[in-house]
Write a protein that holds these residues in place. Structure first.
Motif, PDB file in Angstrom:
ATOM      1  N   ARG A 190       4.672  11.454  -3.935  1.00 47.48           N
ATOM      2  CA  ARG A 190       5.650  10.711  -2.982  1.00 47.48           C
ATOM      3  C   ARG A 190       6.958  11.523  -2.293  1.00 47.48           C
ATOM      4  NH1 ARG A 190       5.816   5.346  -2.797  1.00 47.48           N
ATOM      5  NH2 ARG A 190       4.320   4.200  -3.630  1.00 47.48           N
ATOM      6  N   GLU A 241      13.948  -1.226  -4.900  1.00 47.89           N
ATOM      7  CA  GLU A 241      12.948  -0.436  -5.679  1.00 47.89           C
ATOM      8  C   GLU A 241      13.114   0.906  -5.994  1.00 47.89           C
ATOM      9  OE1 GLU A 241       8.913  -1.865  -5.219  1.00 47.89           O
ATOM     10  OE2 GLU A 241       9.355  -3.684  -6.436  1.00 47.89           O
ATOM     11  N   LYS A 252      10.000   3.282  -7.800  1.00 46.63           N
ATOM     12  CA  LYS A 252       9.050   4.547  -7.119  1.00 46.63           C
ATOM     13  C   LYS A 252      10.056   5.103  -6.148  1.00 46.63           C
ATOM     14  CE  LYS A 252       7.460   1.385  -3.687  1.00 46.63           C
ATOM     15  NZ  LYS A 252       7.457   0.262  -4.031  1.00 46.63           N
ATOM     16  N   GLN A 258      10.147   5.304  -2.504  1.00 47.22           N
ATOM     17  CA  GLN A 258       9.685   4.631  -1.369  1.00 47.22           C
ATOM     18  C   GLN A 258       9.794   5.740  -0.281  1.00 47.22           C
ATOM     19  OE1 GLN A 258       8.378   1.297  -1.087  1.00 47.22           O
ATOM     20  NE2 GLN A 258       8.236   1.228   1.271  1.00 47.22           N
ATOM     21  N   HIS A 259       8.753   5.967   0.662  1.00 48.69           N
ATOM     22  CA  HIS A 259       8.955   7.416   1.533  1.00 48.69           C
ATOM     23  C   HIS A 259      10.063   7.182   2.668  1.00 48.69           C
ATOM     24  CE1 HIS A 259       7.005   4.583   4.543  1.00 48.69           C
ATOM     25  NE2 HIS A 259       7.359   5.647   5.207  1.00 48.69           N
ATOM     26  N   PRO A 312       0.729  -4.899   4.151  1.00 44.25           N
ATOM     27  CA  PRO A 312       1.326  -3.819   4.256  1.00 44.25           C
ATOM     28  C   PRO A 312       0.456  -2.665   3.897  1.00 44.25           C
ATOM     29  CG  PRO A 312       2.157  -5.561   2.610  1.00 44.25           C
ATOM     30  CD  PRO A 312       0.939  -5.858   3.403  1.00 44.25           C
ATOM     31  N   PHE A 313       0.821  -1.398   4.465  1.00 44.45           N
ATOM     32  CA  PHE A 313       0.244  -0.307   4.153  1.00 44.45           C
ATOM     33  C   PHE A 313       1.364   0.647   3.642  1.00 44.45           C
ATOM     34  CE2 PHE A 313      -2.335   3.701   5.386  1.00 44.45           C
ATOM     35  CZ  PHE A 313      -3.413   3.612   4.730  1.00 44.45           C
ATOM     36  N   PRO A 314       1.230   1.454   2.467  1.00 44.90           N
ATOM     37  CA  PRO A 314       2.132   2.305   2.008  1.00 44.90           C
ATOM     38  C   PRO A 314       2.253   3.614   3.205  1.00 44.90           C
ATOM     39  CG  PRO A 314       0.442   2.398   0.545  1.00 44.90           C
ATOM     40  CD  PRO A 314       0.008   1.330   1.576  1.00 44.90           C
ATOM     41  N   GLY A 315       3.531   3.945   3.289  1.00 43.55           N
ATOM     42  CA  GLY A 315       3.590   5.235   4.383  1.00 43.55           C
ATOM     43  C   GLY A 315       2.694   6.170   3.908  1.00 43.55           C
ATOM     44  N   PRO A 316       2.737   6.662   2.522  1.00 36.41           N
ATOM     45  CA  PRO A 316       2.031   7.848   1.794  1.00 36.41           C
ATOM     46  C   PRO A 316       0.492   7.404   1.908  1.00 36.41           C
ATOM     47  CG  PRO A 316       3.961   7.425   0.529  1.00 36.41           C
ATOM     48  CD  PRO A 316       3.781   6.310   1.294  1.00 36.41           C
ATOM     49  N   GLN A 346      -2.181  -8.901  -0.049  1.00 36.35           N
ATOM     50  CA  GLN A 346      -2.532  -7.487   0.074  1.00 36.35           C
ATOM     51  C   GLN A 346      -3.871  -7.269  -0.651  1.00 36.35           C
ATOM     52  OE1 GLN A 346       0.680  -5.005  -0.752  1.00 36.35           O
ATOM     53  NE2 GLN A 346      -0.319  -3.047   0.043  1.00 36.35           N
ATOM     54  N   PHE A 372       6.584  -9.364  -2.677  1.00 36.27           N
ATOM     55  CA  PHE A 372       6.182  -8.029  -3.073  1.00 36.27           C
ATOM     56  C   PHE A 372       6.964  -7.283  -4.339  1.00 36.27           C
ATOM     57  CE2 PHE A 372       4.600  -8.989   1.152  1.00 36.27           C
ATOM     58  CZ  PHE A 372       3.108  -8.397   1.110  1.00 36.27           C
ATOM     59  N   LYS A 379       1.750  -7.923 -11.032  1.00 31.65           N
ATOM     60  CA  LYS A 379       2.903  -7.155 -11.155  1.00 31.65           C
ATOM     61  C   LYS A 379       4.032  -7.933 -11.614  1.00 31.65           C
ATOM     62  CE  LYS A 379       6.119  -4.857  -8.076  1.00 31.65           C
ATOM     63  NZ  LYS A 379       6.499  -4.187  -6.629  1.00 31.65           N
ATOM     64  N   THR A 388       2.220  -2.031 -10.839  1.00 25.91           N
ATOM     65  CA  THR A 388       2.702  -2.098  -9.502  1.00 25.91           C
ATOM     66  C   THR A 388       1.421  -2.659  -8.763  1.00 25.91           C
ATOM     67  OG1 THR A 388       2.204   0.067  -9.428  1.00 25.91           O
ATOM     68  CG2 THR A 388       4.673  -0.640  -9.550  1.00 25.91           C
ATOM     69  N   ILE A 389       1.761  -3.136  -7.262  1.00 29.44           N
ATOM     70  CA  ILE A 389       0.715  -3.271  -6.584  1.00 29.44           C
ATOM     71  C   ILE A 389      -0.361  -2.158  -6.065  1.00 29.44           C
ATOM     72  CG2 ILE A 389      -0.032  -4.060  -4.274  1.00 29.44           C
ATOM     73  CD1 ILE A 389       2.461  -6.155  -4.602  1.00 29.44           C
ATOM     74  N   GLU A 390       0.257  -1.056  -6.145  1.00 33.94           N
ATOM     75  CA  GLU A 390      -0.317   0.213  -5.798  1.00 33.94           C
ATOM     76  C   GLU A 390      -0.578   0.858  -7.055  1.00 33.94           C
ATOM     77  OE1 GLU A 390      -1.276   1.192  -2.731  1.00 33.94           O
ATOM     78  OE2 GLU A 390      -0.216  -0.057  -1.583  1.00 33.94           O
TER      79      GLU A 390
END
Ligand code: XMP
Length: 374
Positions: free
Chosen positions: A97, A131, A137, A139-140, A188-192, A228, A329, A366, A370-372
Motif C-alpha cells: 500500500r 480508517e 490501513k 488508504q492510497h 467500490p474498487f480499491p485504488g491499489p 461489494q 463499509f 467486518k 476487513t472487506i479486502e
C-alpha cells in the motif's frame, strides 16, 4: 443531496486560486463525482486522467473512458511498467500500500508538471481518512490528513470536496450531478486494485489468476444487490490445525487448516494482520458455514475464515470469493449466497484456469475481517 450543498461547494472551489487541476479518475463513484463537481466550477481547466497501474480489471481503462464519454473527457496514462518495476515481489500488505501510494503520486506529480497544473482533485471520503488515521490501513489516497505536505513533496495542492461525506451521500450527489448510473451504482474498487487482491507475494502470474477470477465473480454475482463482490487469490499452501478443527467439530464433518499467507482484519479500533483459516468438509446444513467465524474468528489471530467450495488435485492457487452487504463499509455482513450459485462460480473458475487448485467463500464479517485482504 441538496442543491444548496452543490452550489456552496462549487462557489468554494471557484474562490480558490486554481490555474489548472488534475483529477485522477479510478472509474469509481468517488473520484468521478469529485471531478464532475470541480469541472462545474472550473470547466476545462480540469484535466481528468485515468492512470493504468496494471492492477486494473480486464479492459478497465477503455471501459471507464467509454462510460464517461458524455460527462468527463478522460485521458488514459499507461504507467504499468513503472508500477510493476516498483511493486512486483513485495509481500507485506502495508508495504504494498505504501509503495503503491508513492508511485501513484510520483506518476501524478509528473502529469501535473507536464500540464502545468498546481492542484489535484481527490475523491477522498470520510471513511478513507478515518480508517487511515486510525491505523486500520494505509488508504492510497489519504495524504494531508496524515501530515503529508503535498506542495513540497509533489508540487500540488489538494481539493477534496467529498472529504466529509459517506458513500451513500456521494451516490446521491453523483445522481444530482448527472453522473451515469453505471458509475453511481458501481461497487467500490480499491485504488491499489488487484495488487492487494493478489494476496502475499505480488507476481504477474498471481495478478493474471485474480484478474480472470474477478471477471467471473463480478459477472455472476452482479445485479444481486450486493455492496461489494470480488475475487482474491493466493498460494494454496495450508497446514492442518487439530486445535481449530476441534473447535468446530460439533458443527459438521469439518476440518480446519491455516494458510501460509496472512490477511488484514480489524480488532477494536486498529488493524490486525493475522491468519486465514480454511475449512473443508460438509456442514450438517448449509447455513452453518456462516457460523464458522463465530467459533474460529476469535482464535489464534484469525482475521478471515474461508469455506472451501470445490477443489481438485492439482494447481498452485486458491481463489476466495468475497461478497458483502454494508451501508458504510466500516462494518459489513457476509452475503448469504445460495449454495448452487457459489458452486456454479467455483466450477467456472476451476474450469477456466488450471492454475487454480480450489475455490472458497469467505464467511467472515467486518469486523473481525476487513472487506479486502490487505
Ligand atoms: P476494508 O478492506 O478496509 O475496505 O474493509 C473498506 C472499503 O474500502 C475499500 N478500499 C479502498 N479504496 N483505496 C480505495 O480507494 C484503497 O486503498 C482502499 N482500500 C480499501 C474497499 O474496497 C472497501 O470498499
Amino acid at each position: 443531496m441538496e442543491l444548496a450543498w452543490i452550489d456552496k461547494a462549487v462557489e468554494g472551489i471557484k474562490s480558490l486560486p486554481i490555474k489548472c487541476a488534475v483529477a485522477a479518475i479510478s472509474g469509481g463513484v468517488d473520484s468521478t463525482t469529485a471531478a464532475v463537481l470541480v469541472r462545474r466550477a472550473i470547466g476545462d481547466r480540469l484535466r481528468a486522467v485515468f492512470i493504468d497501474t496494471g492492477f486494473m480489471r480486464l479492459n478497465e481503462p477503455a471501459h471507464v473512458k467509454e462510460l464517461l464519454r458524455d460527462v468527463l473527457p478522460i485521458e488514459v496514462i499507461d504507467a504499468r511498467d513503472r508500477f510493476y518495476r516498483e511493486m512486483l515481489g513485495l509481500s507485506d500488505a502495508e508495504e504494498k500500500r505504501i509503495r503503491f501510494r508513492e508511485v501513484f503520486y510520483e506518476v501524478l506529480s509528473g502529469v501535473a508538471r507536464e500540464y502545468g497544473c498546481d492542484w489535484l482533485v481527490q475523491g477522498t471520503i470520510a471513511p478513507d481518512w478515518i480508517e487511515t488515521r486510525g491505523g486500520i490501513k494505509t488508504q492510497h489516497n489519504v495524504l494531508e490528513q496524515i501530515g503529508i505536505d503535498t506542495v513540497s513533496k509533489y508540487g500540488f495542492k489538494l481539493i477534496e470536496p467529498l472529504r466529509e461525506l459517506y458513500k451513500d451521500q456521494v451516490r446521491e450527489l453523483a445522481k444530482a450531478l448527472g453522473v451515469p448510473s453505471e458509475i453511481v451504482n458501481r461497487q467500490p474498487f480499491p485504488g491499489p486494485g488487484l495488487s492487494i487482491r493478489a494476496v502475499g507475494e505480488l507476481t504477474l502470474e498471481k495478478l493474471d489468476v485474480v484478474r480472470g477470477a474477478t471477471e467471473i465473480v463480478e459477472r455472476r454475482l452482479g445485479g444481486m444487490g450486493l455492496s461489494q463482490w470480488f475475487a482474491a487469490a493466493w498460494e494454496y499452501d495450508v497446514a492442518s490445525s487439530e486445535d481449530l478443527s476441534r473447535i468446530i467439530n460439533g458443527l459438521g464433518n469439518f476440518k480446519a487448516y491455516v494458510f501460509k499467507v496472512r490477511a488484514t482484519g480489524v480488532k477494536g479500533d486498529s488493524r490486525s494482520y493475522g491468519n486465514v483459516v480454511l475449512v473443508r468438509g460438509d456442514p450438517s446444513n448449509w447455513g452453518l458455514i456462516y457460523d464458522l467465524y463465530r467459533y474460529l474468528g476469535t482464535a489464534r489471530d484469525v482475521t478471515h475464515v474461508v469455506y472451501e467450495l470445490m477443489g481438485r488435485g492439482s494447481g498452485k492457487y486458491f481463489v476466495s470469493i468475497r461478497a458483502v452487504l454494508t451501508e458504510d463499509f466500516m462494518t459489513a455482513d457476509v452475503a448469504r449466497i445460495p449454495q448452487d450459485t457459489l458452486m456454479g462460480i467455483a466450477q467456472e473458475i476451476l474450469g477456466s484456469d488450471e492454475r487454480v487448485a480450489a475455490v472458497g467463500y469467505d464467511v467472515t464479517p467486518k469486523p473481525p475481517a476487513t472487506i479486502e485482504y490487505e
